[in-house]
Design an enzyme around this catalytic site. Structure first.
Site, short mmCIF file in Angstrom:
data_model
loop_
_atom_site.label_atom_id
_atom_site.label_comp_id
_atom_site.label_asym_id
_atom_site.label_seq_id
_atom_site.Cartn_x
_atom_site.Cartn_y
_atom_site.Cartn_z
N HIS A 296 0.86 -1.18 0.00
CA HIS A 296 0.00 0.00 0.00
C HIS A 296 0.89 1.23 0.00
O HIS A 296 1.95 1.22 0.62
CB HIS A 296 -0.91 0.01 1.24
CG HIS A 296 -2.06 0.93 1.08
ND1 HIS A 296 -1.98 2.27 1.36
CD2 HIS A 296 -3.32 0.71 0.63
CE1 HIS A 296 -3.13 2.84 1.09
NE2 HIS A 296 -3.96 1.92 0.66
N ASP B 79 -8.03 -5.10 0.13
CA ASP B 79 -8.62 -5.92 -0.92
C ASP B 79 -8.15 -7.36 -0.93
O ASP B 79 -8.59 -8.15 -1.76
CB ASP B 79 -8.37 -5.26 -2.28
CG ASP B 79 -9.32 -4.11 -2.46
OD1 ASP B 79 -10.45 -4.22 -1.96
OD2 ASP B 79 -8.93 -3.09 -3.04
N1 ACO Z 1 4.19 -7.77 -4.88
C1 ACO Z 1 5.54 -7.79 -5.03
N2 ACO Z 1 6.35 -6.71 -4.87
C2 ACO Z 1 5.75 -5.56 -4.54
C3 ACO Z 1 4.36 -5.44 -4.35
C4 ACO Z 1 3.57 -6.60 -4.53
N3 ACO Z 1 2.25 -6.56 -4.36
N4 ACO Z 1 4.05 -4.17 -4.03
C5 ACO Z 1 5.20 -3.49 -4.01
N5 ACO Z 1 6.24 -4.33 -4.32
C6 ACO Z 1 7.67 -3.98 -4.33
C7 ACO Z 1 8.03 -3.18 -5.57
O1 ACO Z 1 8.44 -4.03 -6.62
C8 ACO Z 1 9.14 -2.32 -5.04
O2 ACO Z 1 10.30 -3.12 -4.93
P1 ACO Z 1 11.78 -2.47 -5.16
O3 ACO Z 1 11.93 -1.44 -4.08
O4 ACO Z 1 12.69 -3.63 -5.04
O5 ACO Z 1 11.75 -1.89 -6.54
C9 ACO Z 1 8.71 -1.98 -3.61
O6 ACO Z 1 7.89 -3.10 -3.22
C10 ACO Z 1 7.90 -0.70 -3.48
O7 ACO Z 1 6.78 -0.78 -4.38
P2 ACO Z 1 6.18 0.46 -5.16
O8 ACO Z 1 5.42 -0.03 -6.35
O9 ACO Z 1 7.24 1.49 -5.40
O10 ACO Z 1 5.18 1.04 -4.07
P3 ACO Z 1 4.01 2.05 -4.35
O11 ACO Z 1 3.73 2.72 -3.07
O12 ACO Z 1 4.29 2.88 -5.55
O13 ACO Z 1 2.80 1.08 -4.77
C11 ACO Z 1 0.95 -0.39 -4.64
C12 ACO Z 1 1.80 0.66 -3.90
C13 ACO Z 1 0.53 0.14 -6.02
C14 ACO Z 1 -0.32 -0.66 -3.84
C15 ACO Z 1 1.80 -1.69 -4.80
O14 ACO Z 1 2.16 -2.19 -3.53
C16 ACO Z 1 1.06 -2.77 -5.60
O15 ACO Z 1 1.14 -2.78 -6.83
N6 ACO Z 1 0.33 -3.70 -4.91
C17 ACO Z 1 -0.45 -4.70 -5.59
C18 ACO Z 1 -1.76 -4.09 -6.09
C19 ACO Z 1 -2.75 -3.82 -4.97
O16 ACO Z 1 -3.00 -4.67 -4.13
N7 ACO Z 1 -3.36 -2.64 -5.02
C20 ACO Z 1 -4.41 -2.24 -4.07
C21 ACO Z 1 -3.97 -1.10 -3.21
S1 ACO Z 1 -5.18 -0.79 -1.97
C22 ACO Z 1 -6.37 0.08 -2.72
O17 ACO Z 1 -6.19 0.74 -3.70
C23 ACO Z 1 -7.65 0.01 -2.13
#
Ligand code: ACO
Length: 429
Positions: free
Chosen positions: A308, A365
């Site tokens: 998140h 979610d």
């Molecule tokens: N699975 C694997 N790796 C992940 C995940 C995941 N679900 N989420 C983040 N990471 C990793 C990224 O690859 C990144 O790794 P790095 O530092 O080695 O490059 C690090 O964790 C940080 O991730 P970011 O994408 O930079 O974090 P950001 O804050 O931009 O994104 C997000 C947050 C979009 C929610 C992300 O965690 C994600 O894509 N999660 C899966 C989708 C999801 O569940 N979305 C619902 C959010 S809740 C809502 O909207 C109600």
């Protein structure tokens, strides 16, 4: 702490005020940055460090896992309040008295109809259309039947617009699902509570004499809607505010919010989680294989429902939902292997340094789709249910933005393209 932040650029110092929120959050007020510095801007893709507005609606502390609507904790609201009360609280700032709540509900009921021509628009969609696309289009189409723009100076007009959309939106949601399932459209039952009516509108079968309410489903849906009702300046809410900041109408702003919510990185995650869990089950239930894929930087796969932007310890909504998922499936007598896969995946991720180091925890979610599935809601409707819950939050944020007379949202950019070059004509055939 001094109330001034100093920024030094090329040896020259500029001072900017520090502002404090009611929970002691600190922000540098850089409204005067460009004019003071002769054009310097801040660069913050994804707005990870940028406060786009001041807001008195929702407080969240991602480190501590706190979420409050208008000062009330999400845990308390989910346990003790109902969705309509929470909607009123978010939009108008205070919990309603019994009298105000009754009036609010009866005003909403007066608007629980949509123009018959909306049915024609719905009919024009192929059955294969994604419900979020349909919902966004129908919400936008409501402007055609309610063309006058809301005079935000008038409390009465603002109130009327709000009860109108709260009345019509559940119909659009229910019709979107009924169309998908090939069921005849149904207007609902004004003798019922808001959430009970939604369930009846969605599930009543054509030959059914009397639709029996299942209190477990009513309670579960009420809770899910409350948990989704607002979440400060997320992607869809920021979209609603920014579209509304051009003084586009409420329905148009909401329609844009629905489109923003659709994506799998935001509200679409609940559908994506279920599809992921199904895929893992089909593939033999090997959660370790999918954990490895999620960690492999050459593999685009992400563990959906994990991570998140702001919650970096736990998502308080996920805690409540996990318990609710257990209760609902237990009460309904459903044994779902998907729930076991989800629990297994969560356990492994919480013990894995990749997820621990990056502070990736289950979000709201991760479990909501499992409950929706138990309730008999099709997977591609999950994000529509999220939109139904988020509606009061979007309305509250739109209203606040208009009442505070916020300027049109218009970020700057850092241009990295070509500098000026001469046009050389080519010979066209
Ligand atoms: N699975 C694997 N790796 C992940 C995940 C995941 N679900 N989420 C983040 N990471 C990793 C990224 O690859 C990144 O790794 P790095 O530092 O080695 O490059 C690090 O964790 C940080 O991730 P970011 O994408 O930079 O974090 P950001 O804050 O931009 O994104 C997000 C947050 C979009 C929610 C992300 O965690 C994600 O894509 N999660 C899966 C989708 C999801 O569940 N979305 C619902 C959010 S809740 C809502 O909207 C109600």
């Amino acid at each position: 702490m001094a109330n001034i932040a100093t920024i030094e650029i090329d040896g020259k110092k500029y001072e900017f005020p520090l502002v404090k929120g009611s929970e002691d959050e600190v922000a540098i007020d850089i409204k005067a940055l460009r004019s003071a510095t002769g054009g310097v801007i801040t660069l913050d893709p994804g707005y990870k460090n940028t406060g786009s507005c001041e807001s008195a609606i929702t407080f969240l502390d991602g480190e501590k896992g706190i979420l409050r609507y208008r000062g009330y904790s999400i845990e308390e609201l989910a346990e003790k309040a109902d969705f309509l009360e929470v909607a009123y609280l978010l939009i108008f700032g205070e919990l309603p008295s019994a009298e105000k709540l009754n009036k609010f509900h009866s005003d909403i009921k007066k608007h629980s109809v949509v123009d018959d021509d909306v049915k024609k628009i719905l009919d024009a969609f192929p059955k294969s259309a994604h419900p979020m696309g349909v919902l966004s289009s129908l919400t936008s189409a409501l402007t055609a039947f309610n063309p006058s723009s809301v005079n935000v100076e008038s409390e009465e007009e603002m109130y009327n617009a709000i009860v109108r959309i709260l009345g019509k939106f559940p119909i659009l949601v229910a019709w979107t699902m009924r169309k998908k399932k090939g069921l005849p459209l149904y207007y609902g039952d004004s003798s019922l509570g808001y959430v009970e009516n939604i369930l009846k509108m969605m599930f009543k079968q054509p030959n059914e004499e009397k639709y029996e309410q299942n209190p477990i489903l009513v309670n579960a849906l009420d809770k899910l809607l409350i948990l989704h009702a607002d979440h400060e300046q997320n992607c869809s809410t920021s979209t609603v505010r920014i579209v509304g900041s051009s003084h586009a109408g409420l329905f148009a702003s909401l329609s844009a919010g629905i489109s923003a919510l659709w994506g799998p990185l935001h509200g679409g995650a609940n559908q994506a989680v279920l599809e992921m869990l199904e895929a893992i089950k089909e593939d033999g239930g090997d959660t370790k294989k999918y954990m490895a894929k999620a960690k492999d930087k050459n593999d685009p796969f992400r563990l959906m429902g994990f991570g998140h932007r702001v919650y970096k310890n736990f998502d308080p909504r996920a805690k409540i939902i996990k318990i609710a998922a257990d209760e609902v499936l237990g009460d309904l007598g459903i044994e779902d292997p998907i729930l076991d896969i989800a629990k297994g995946l969560e356990k492994e991720a919480l013990e894995d340094s990749y997820f621990v180091d990056r502070k990736l925890y289950p979000n709201v979610d991760f479990y909501s789709g499992i409950i929706y599935r138990g309730m008999g809601i099709p997977t591609d409707m999950f994000t529509v249910m999220f939109a139904l819950g988020r509606l009061p939050g979007w309305i509250a944020q739109w209203r606040e933005m208009r009442l505070r007379k916020e300027p049109i949202g218009r970020p700057r950019q850092m241009y990295t393209g070509e500098t000026e070059r001469k046009f050389a004509p080519v010979n066209k055939r």
